[in-house]
Design a protein around this motif. Structure first.
Motif, PDB file in Angstrom:
ATOM      1  N   ALA A 218       0.902  -1.541   0.027  1.00 23.58           N
ATOM      2  CA  ALA A 218       0.390  -0.105   0.298  1.00 23.58           C
ATOM      3  C   ALA A 218       0.653   0.875   0.300  1.00 23.58           C
ATOM      4  O   ALA A 218       0.566   2.142  -0.330  1.00 23.58           O
ATOM      5  CB  ALA A 218      -1.089  -0.665   1.066  1.00 23.58           C
ATOM      6  N   PHE A 219       2.032   1.399   0.708  1.00 27.64           N
ATOM      7  CA  PHE A 219       2.514   2.056   0.584  1.00 27.64           C
ATOM      8  C   PHE A 219       3.686   2.488  -0.910  1.00 27.64           C
ATOM      9  O   PHE A 219       4.143   3.518  -0.943  1.00 27.64           O
ATOM     10  CB  PHE A 219       4.513   2.330   1.560  1.00 27.64           C
ATOM     11  CG  PHE A 219       3.442   2.451   3.324  1.00 27.64           C
ATOM     12  CD1 PHE A 219       2.998   3.990   3.323  1.00 27.64           C
ATOM     13  CD2 PHE A 219       3.046   1.705   3.888  1.00 27.64           C
ATOM     14  CE1 PHE A 219       1.965   4.010   4.656  1.00 27.64           C
ATOM     15  CE2 PHE A 219       2.926   2.047   5.537  1.00 27.64           C
ATOM     16  CZ  PHE A 219       2.427   3.235   5.305  1.00 27.64           C
ATOM     17  N   GLU A 220       4.302   1.498  -1.210  1.00 26.06           N
ATOM     18  CA  GLU A 220       4.976   1.190  -2.194  1.00 26.06           C
ATOM     19  C   GLU A 220       4.173   2.337  -3.717  1.00 26.06           C
ATOM     20  O   GLU A 220       4.189   2.424  -4.474  1.00 26.06           O
ATOM     21  CB  GLU A 220       5.060  -0.460  -3.017  1.00 26.06           C
ATOM     22  CG  GLU A 220       6.508  -0.365  -1.729  1.00 26.06           C
ATOM     23  CD  GLU A 220       6.559  -2.201  -1.055  1.00 26.06           C
ATOM     24  OE1 GLU A 220       6.072  -2.628  -2.311  1.00 26.06           O
ATOM     25  OE2 GLU A 220       7.109  -1.778  -0.391  1.00 26.06           O
ATOM     26  N   LYS A 221       2.896   1.410  -3.765  1.00 24.01           N
ATOM     27  CA  LYS A 221       1.770   1.452  -4.656  1.00 24.01           C
ATOM     28  C   LYS A 221       0.523   2.275  -4.096  1.00 24.01           C
ATOM     29  O   LYS A 221      -0.549   1.957  -4.328  1.00 24.01           O
ATOM     30  CB  LYS A 221       1.867   0.421  -5.852  1.00 24.01           C
ATOM     31  CG  LYS A 221       2.830  -0.544  -5.977  1.00 24.01           C
ATOM     32  CD  LYS A 221       2.392  -1.614  -7.202  1.00 24.01           C
ATOM     33  CE  LYS A 221       3.431  -2.077  -7.151  1.00 24.01           C
ATOM     34  NZ  LYS A 221       3.587  -3.491  -8.300  1.00 24.01           N
ATOM     35  N   PRO A 222       0.841   3.810  -3.819  1.00 22.44           N
ATOM     36  CA  PRO A 222      -0.245   4.197  -3.267  1.00 22.44           C
ATOM     37  C   PRO A 222      -1.870   4.625  -4.283  1.00 22.44           C
ATOM     38  O   PRO A 222      -2.673   4.207  -3.685  1.00 22.44           O
ATOM     39  CB  PRO A 222       0.077   5.520  -2.622  1.00 22.44           C
ATOM     40  CG  PRO A 222       1.373   5.558  -3.254  1.00 22.44           C
ATOM     41  CD  PRO A 222       2.274   4.445  -3.563  1.00 22.44           C
ATOM     42  N   GLU A 223      -0.977   4.630  -5.663  1.00 25.45           N
ATOM     43  CA  GLU A 223      -2.450   5.250  -6.003  1.00 25.45           C
ATOM     44  C   GLU A 223      -2.879   3.517  -6.074  1.00 25.45           C
ATOM     45  O   GLU A 223      -4.599   3.764  -6.675  1.00 25.45           O
ATOM     46  CB  GLU A 223      -1.959   5.262  -7.669  1.00 25.45           C
ATOM     47  CG  GLU A 223      -1.806   6.450  -7.721  1.00 25.45           C
ATOM     48  CD  GLU A 223      -2.103   7.835  -7.129  1.00 25.45           C
ATOM     49  OE1 GLU A 223      -3.899   7.742  -6.986  1.00 25.45           O
ATOM     50  OE2 GLU A 223      -1.881   8.793  -6.101  1.00 25.45           O
ATOM     51  N   GLU A 224      -3.042   2.233  -6.618  1.00 32.69           N
ATOM     52  CA  GLU A 224      -3.113   0.866  -6.611  1.00 32.69           C
ATOM     53  C   GLU A 224      -3.641   1.034  -4.855  1.00 32.69           C
ATOM     54  O   GLU A 224      -5.198   0.122  -5.241  1.00 32.69           O
ATOM     55  CB  GLU A 224      -2.913   0.120  -6.936  1.00 32.69           C
ATOM     56  CG  GLU A 224      -1.698  -0.196  -8.242  1.00 32.69           C
ATOM     57  CD  GLU A 224      -1.064  -1.087  -8.646  1.00 32.69           C
ATOM     58  OE1 GLU A 224      -1.358  -2.037  -7.215  1.00 32.69           O
ATOM     59  OE2 GLU A 224      -0.070  -0.961  -9.035  1.00 32.69           O
ATOM     60  N   PHE A 225      -3.810   1.327  -3.877  1.00 37.00           N
ATOM     61  CA  PHE A 225      -4.170   1.080  -3.042  1.00 37.00           C
ATOM     62  C   PHE A 225      -5.253   1.498  -2.183  1.00 37.00           C
ATOM     63  O   PHE A 225      -5.999   1.817  -0.982  1.00 37.00           O
ATOM     64  CB  PHE A 225      -3.335   0.690  -1.674  1.00 37.00           C
ATOM     65  CG  PHE A 225      -2.484  -1.111  -2.059  1.00 37.00           C
ATOM     66  CD1 PHE A 225      -3.366  -1.390  -1.230  1.00 37.00           C
ATOM     67  CD2 PHE A 225      -1.776  -0.940  -3.921  1.00 37.00           C
ATOM     68  CE1 PHE A 225      -3.173  -3.302  -1.925  1.00 37.00           C
ATOM     69  CE2 PHE A 225      -1.462  -1.922  -3.107  1.00 37.00           C
ATOM     70  CZ  PHE A 225      -1.764  -3.338  -2.900  1.00 37.00           C
ATOM     71  N   ILE A 230      -9.791  -3.666   2.428  1.00 35.64           N
ATOM     72  CA  ILE A 230      -9.329  -4.730   2.307  1.00 35.64           C
ATOM     73  C   ILE A 230      -8.864  -5.617   3.401  1.00 35.64           C
ATOM     74  O   ILE A 230      -8.689  -5.963   4.436  1.00 35.64           O
ATOM     75  CB  ILE A 230      -7.912  -4.889   1.771  1.00 35.64           C
ATOM     76  CG1 ILE A 230      -7.492  -4.515   0.018  1.00 35.64           C
ATOM     77  CG2 ILE A 230      -7.464  -6.151   1.101  1.00 35.64           C
ATOM     78  CD1 ILE A 230      -6.114  -4.296   0.490  1.00 35.64           C
ATOM     79  N   CYS A 231     -10.209  -6.674   3.384  1.00 36.42           N
ATOM     80  CA  CYS A 231     -11.151  -7.516   3.792  1.00 36.42           C
ATOM     81  C   CYS A 231      -9.967  -9.022   4.023  1.00 36.42           C
ATOM     82  O   CYS A 231      -9.470  -9.413   2.805  1.00 36.42           O
ATOM     83  CB  CYS A 231     -11.820  -8.323   4.016  1.00 36.42           C
ATOM     84  SG  CYS A 231     -13.101  -7.033   4.466  1.00 36.42           S
ATOM     85  N   LEU A 232      -8.352  -9.381   4.652  1.00 35.24           N
ATOM     86  CA  LEU A 232      -7.567 -10.003   4.403  1.00 35.24           C
ATOM     87  C   LEU A 232      -7.088 -10.864   5.064  1.00 35.24           C
ATOM     88  O   LEU A 232      -7.471 -11.091   6.116  1.00 35.24           O
ATOM     89  CB  LEU A 232      -6.039  -9.303   4.542  1.00 35.24           C
ATOM     90  CG  LEU A 232      -5.173  -9.789   4.271  1.00 35.24           C
ATOM     91  CD1 LEU A 232      -4.595  -9.997   2.539  1.00 35.24           C
ATOM     92  CD2 LEU A 232      -3.944  -9.394   4.724  1.00 35.24           C
ATOM     93  N   SER A 233      -7.171 -12.156   4.532  1.00 36.25           N
ATOM     94  CA  SER A 233      -7.351 -13.753   4.817  1.00 36.25           C
ATOM     95  C   SER A 233      -6.424 -14.960   4.122  1.00 36.25           C
ATOM     96  O   SER A 233      -6.584 -14.536   3.202  1.00 36.25           O
ATOM     97  CB  SER A 233      -8.873 -14.504   5.446  1.00 36.25           C
ATOM     98  OG  SER A 233      -8.315 -15.653   5.972  1.00 36.25           O
ATOM     99  N   GLY A 234      -5.295 -15.634   4.412  1.00 37.46           N
ATOM    100  CA  GLY A 234      -5.348 -16.878   4.306  1.00 37.46           C
ATOM    101  C   GLY A 234      -5.712 -17.956   3.378  1.00 37.46           C
ATOM    102  O   GLY A 234      -5.000 -18.666   3.286  1.00 37.46           O
TER     103      GLY A 234
END
Length: 314
Positions: A218-225, A230-234
């Protein structure tokens, strides 16, 4: 001034020594060697002599700043770190286990302090809210911090503050025998005192390393994020499936504590009771197949446990 130095961007991490904060910092440091943008990381810690803080301070590009009450006085923490308006590119906010009212006040204060400094991107580590927002009082403090971040996006101080909200499910790390005793309580509650009315429900979990890696993206590609939640699970499984996978990979059952003790704690601690009820009645809501398309490196439980064993030579 070198070219790499001129491109560096400062990211401030609240909750740096926790599993999630450390995972984010490690991901940023690793990616510094592979990307054209170099991040300088400021990690706020309460105890610079703690082993977790010393490990972070040994990483390239990481500066440890000792601020005893940084969660309660984030604006003061920035001052102690020598950071003023225009100095901070990104802020990551991850709060520990505190009273919900305290957590909400801290979370909002961190947002306000970041906006006042002209921060470009703010990443907040929240919690999966399930199918409603929030499903119960245990989630309300984080939900209110989320809404506060969104509400200032059109104000003078917060207009330029982009944001990403990460809503993880329960941590796989809490299952490990090396985790603190409190997690022995919570995993016993999960296995024995949660899925009463919906034993068939699949419970979702995520590794803290993956939370850190997605947050770093999210920090590296702020425009994409930008402006994404984002609900995050693996991985997901029923409790019998969870126990079977764990025993197959670790060679022993999940370590638990006394069920009677857990019942007492569940009765006396509203937060834990509400979390258990929400998981039973609603469950987490991540779309794991879609997540894997965007983040193919996400660990399932088997991969997580195998990594844990490999790192410890087990």
């Amino acid at each position: 001034m070198s070219d790499s130095k001129s491109k560096s961007k400062t990211i401030v991490v609240f909750g740096a020594t926790g599993n999630v904060g450390s995972a984010l910092i490690n991901a940023l440091v690793k990616n510094n060697t592979a990307t054209s943008t170099v991040f300088s990381i400021v990690a706020f810690v309460r105890d610079p002599n703690a082993g977790s803080a010393k490990r972070l301070s040994a990483l390239p590009g990481v500066r440890i700043v000792h601020v005893q009450t940084y969660m309660d006085e984030p604006a003061r923490a920035f001052e102690v770190a020598g950071l003023g308006e225009g100095d901070v590119y990104g802020v990551f906010s991850n709060q520990g286990y505190v009273d919900p009212k305290v957590e909400e006040a801290q979370g909002k204060a961190i947002v306000d302090a970041a906006a006042a400094l002209g921060c470009s991107h703010f990443v907040y580590n929240s919690v999966d809210m399930g199918r409603s927002s929030p499903p119960g009082p245990a989630f309300t403090s984080k939900y209110n911090v989320e809404e506060h971040r969104k509400s200032i996006s059109t104000s003078g101080s917060g207009a330029g503050l982009g944001w990403t909200i990460i809503r993880p499910s329960q941590f796989m790390d809490n299952l490990l025998p090396s985790s603190a005793f409190m997690f022995k309580l919570t995993r016993t509650m999960l296995l024995r005192r949660t899925f009463y009315t919906h034993p068939e429900r699949k419970h979702q979990m995520v590794s803290t390393r993956d939370i850190g890696r997605v947050s770093a993206r999210a920090f590296e590609k702020p425009e994409e994020f930008k402006s994404r939640t984002i609900c995050l699970s693996g991985d997901e499984f029923t409790m019998p499936e969870l126990e079977a996978i764990y025993k197959e990979e670790m060679g022993e059952p999940i370590k638990e504590t006394f069920a009677t003790l857990v019942s007492i704690v569940k009765l006396l601690v509203p937060f834990l009771r509400q979390m258990a009820e929400a998981q039973d009645q609603e469950g987490f809501s991540a779309d794991i197949p879609s997540l894997r398309k965007e983040f193919p490196e996400l660990e399932d439980l088997r991969a997580f446990l195998r990594r844990y064993r490999a790192e410890r030579g087990l």
